[in-house]
Design a protein around this motif. Structure first.
Motif, PDB file in Angstrom:
ATOM      1  N   VAL A 136       5.362  -8.038 -11.183  1.00  7.84           N
ATOM      2  CA  VAL A 136       4.864  -9.048 -10.241  1.00  7.84           C
ATOM      3  C   VAL A 136       3.479  -8.669  -9.719  1.00  7.84           C
ATOM      4  CG1 VAL A 136       5.219 -10.032  -7.936  1.00  7.84           C
ATOM      5  CG2 VAL A 136       7.123  -9.930  -9.566  1.00  7.84           C
ATOM      6  N   MET A 137       3.287  -7.398  -9.354  1.00  8.58           N
ATOM      7  CA  MET A 137       1.981  -6.960  -8.848  1.00  8.58           C
ATOM      8  C   MET A 137       0.919  -6.997  -9.946  1.00  8.58           C
ATOM      9  SD  MET A 137       2.728  -3.924  -6.051  1.00  8.58           S
ATOM     10  CE  MET A 137       3.793  -2.926  -7.088  1.00  8.58           C
ATOM     11  N   LYS A 138       1.320  -6.689 -11.159  1.00  8.70           N
ATOM     12  CA  LYS A 138       0.360  -6.676 -12.268  1.00  8.70           C
ATOM     13  C   LYS A 138      -0.069  -8.081 -12.676  1.00  8.70           C
ATOM     14  CE  LYS A 138      -0.275  -4.961 -16.989  1.00  8.70           C
ATOM     15  NZ  LYS A 138       0.347  -4.192 -18.108  1.00  8.70           N
ATOM     16  N   THR A 139       0.895  -8.998 -12.769  1.00 10.55           N
ATOM     17  CA  THR A 139       0.584 -10.363 -13.234  1.00 10.55           C
ATOM     18  C   THR A 139       0.167 -11.286 -12.100  1.00 10.55           C
ATOM     19  OG1 THR A 139       2.881 -11.096 -12.981  1.00 10.55           O
ATOM     20  CG2 THR A 139       2.249 -10.128 -15.105  1.00 10.55           C
ATOM     21  N   GLN A 140       0.482 -10.883 -10.858  1.00 10.20           N
ATOM     22  CA  GLN A 140       0.215 -11.718  -9.689  1.00 10.20           C
ATOM     23  C   GLN A 140       0.951 -13.062  -9.766  1.00 10.20           C
ATOM     24  OE1 GLN A 140      -1.810 -10.870  -6.655  1.00 10.20           O
ATOM     25  NE2 GLN A 140      -0.901  -9.091  -7.678  1.00 10.20           N
ATOM     26  N   VAL A 181      10.753 -12.331  -5.842  1.00  8.29           N
ATOM     27  CA  VAL A 181       9.794 -11.235  -5.682  1.00  8.29           C
ATOM     28  C   VAL A 181       8.402 -11.866  -5.724  1.00  8.29           C
ATOM     29  CG1 VAL A 181       9.025  -8.996  -6.507  1.00  8.29           C
ATOM     30  CG2 VAL A 181      11.399  -9.700  -6.885  1.00  8.29           C
ATOM     31  N   GLN A 182       7.729 -11.844  -4.591  1.00  7.85           N
ATOM     32  CA  GLN A 182       6.444 -12.539  -4.424  1.00  7.85           C
ATOM     33  C   GLN A 182       5.314 -11.517  -4.273  1.00  7.85           C
ATOM     34  OE1 GLN A 182       6.249 -16.020  -4.226  1.00  7.85           O
ATOM     35  NE2 GLN A 182       4.019 -15.909  -4.158  1.00  7.85           N
ATOM     36  N   PRO A 183       4.223 -11.683  -5.041  1.00  3.27           N
ATOM     37  CA  PRO A 183       3.123 -10.722  -4.918  1.00  3.27           C
ATOM     38  C   PRO A 183       2.374 -10.853  -3.597  1.00  3.27           C
ATOM     39  CG  PRO A 183       2.490 -12.528  -6.363  1.00  3.27           C
ATOM     40  CD  PRO A 183       3.937 -12.723  -6.045  1.00  3.27           C
ATOM     41  N   LEU A 184       1.923  -9.716  -3.094  1.00  2.00           N
ATOM     42  CA  LEU A 184       1.015  -9.670  -1.938  1.00  2.00           C
ATOM     43  C   LEU A 184      -0.250  -8.971  -2.411  1.00  2.00           C
ATOM     44  CD1 LEU A 184       3.494  -8.581   0.906  1.00  2.00           C
ATOM     45  CD2 LEU A 184       2.702 -10.900   0.375  1.00  2.00           C
ATOM     46  N   GLY A 185      -1.011  -9.658  -3.231  1.00  2.00           N
ATOM     47  CA  GLY A 185      -2.163  -9.038  -3.860  1.00  2.00           C
ATOM     48  C   GLY A 185      -1.706  -8.000  -4.872  1.00  2.00           C
ATOM     49  N   GLU A 186      -2.569  -7.032  -5.158  1.00  2.00           N
ATOM     50  CA  GLU A 186      -2.245  -6.002  -6.139  1.00  2.00           C
ATOM     51  C   GLU A 186      -1.566  -4.783  -5.525  1.00  2.00           C
ATOM     52  OE1 GLU A 186      -5.891  -5.080  -8.071  1.00  2.00           O
ATOM     53  OE2 GLU A 186      -6.014  -6.995  -9.145  1.00  2.00           O
ATOM     54  N   ASP A 193       0.817  -1.203   0.000  1.00  2.00           N
ATOM     55  CA  ASP A 193       0.000   0.000   0.000  1.00  2.00           C
ATOM     56  C   ASP A 193       0.865   1.273   0.000  1.00  2.00           C
ATOM     57  OD1 ASP A 193      -2.361   1.376  -0.151  1.00  2.00           O
ATOM     58  OD2 ASP A 193      -2.826   1.232   1.996  1.00  2.00           O
ATOM     59  N   ARG A 194       1.826   1.307  -0.926  1.00  2.00           N
ATOM     60  CA  ARG A 194       2.670   2.471  -1.200  1.00  2.00           C
ATOM     61  C   ARG A 194       3.705   2.778  -0.125  1.00  2.00           C
ATOM     62  NH1 ARG A 194      -2.440   3.870  -2.487  1.00  2.00           N
ATOM     63  NH2 ARG A 194      -2.659   5.156  -0.613  1.00  2.00           N
ATOM     64  N   LYS A 195       4.044   1.807   0.707  1.00  2.00           N
ATOM     65  CA  LYS A 195       5.096   2.058   1.682  1.00  2.00           C
ATOM     66  C   LYS A 195       5.789   0.757   2.106  1.00  2.00           C
ATOM     67  CE  LYS A 195       1.813   2.133   5.563  1.00  2.00           C
ATOM     68  NZ  LYS A 195       1.330   2.933   6.720  1.00  2.00           N
TER      69      LYS A 195
END
Length: 207
Positions: A131-135, A164-169, A106-108
């Protein structure tokens, strides 16, 4: 050292047979047959030793990461989330090859733990954005080979491998190791399970 044993024994056996032949004046037919058998066995051992070197390559060497060990958690987070972050990072640092964990959400930057790099903020560059875009997670098996490594200035400069692992979007969890090509498929599954749990709890407080 065991994987070198056939190669060493075969080589020593070959030299021993050669030395024995050189000091023997008169060879009997039985000794000739024995020498031939010995040469054959030495050759087989050497071949087995060479094949073992190919089948069991030497694992990459670990390096000492440059940086100071530390723990930084966003104090503005609820206690339950801080506890969750502390638990997750501890599990990763003690049960995998991970030496540093950084979490952005969340931007931080909400957590850095382990051997810390120079920057205290996670830099969201091309790799993290993808990573955030493709999940889908990205595993950089040997960081120095990738031009995008410049975005990981918050990790030790000699970090070897990165997940680098996504945590949702809204976020990513970044893991750094001190050995290249060191994460197994089981490790990756473990990282995904922990990330899913973190994502669930982080989404609850941000909704």
């Amino acid at each position: 050292m065991i994987r070198y044993l056939p190669l060493v024994v075969g080589t020593l056996g070959g030299f021993a047979l050669l030395a024995n032949r050189m000091v023997t004046a008169n060879l009997t037919s039985s000794q000739s047959r024995a020498d031939a058998l010995g040469v054959l066995l030495s050759a087989v051992l050497i071949l087995v030793g060479l094949l073992w070197q190919q089948a069991q390559p030497k694992p990459p060497d670990a390096v000492n990461l440059i940086g100071e060990e530390g723990l930084e958690i966003d104090e503005a987070l609820p206690d339950v989330i801080k506890t969750e972050l502390a638990w997750a990072s501890h599990i990763l640092l003690t049960n995998t090859v991970t030496k540093v964990v950084a979490i952005y959400y969340d931007r931080k930057t909400i957590l850095r733990r382990g051997i810390l790099g120079k920057s205290n903020q996670v830099n969201i560059g091309t790799i993290a954005e993808r990573v955030m875009k493709t999940q889908k997670p990205i595993y950089l098996v040997k960081l120095e080979l990738y031009p995008g490594r410049v975005e990981f200035d918050y990790l030790p400069e000699n970090t070897q491998g990165v997940i680098v692992q996504p945590l949702g979007e809204k976020g990513v969890m970044v893991l750094g190791a001190n050995i290249p090509r060191s994460y197994t498929k089981q490790d990756e599954n473990w990282v995904t399970a922990i990330a899913d749990k973190l994502t669930y709890n982080l989404e609850k407080i941000s909704s």
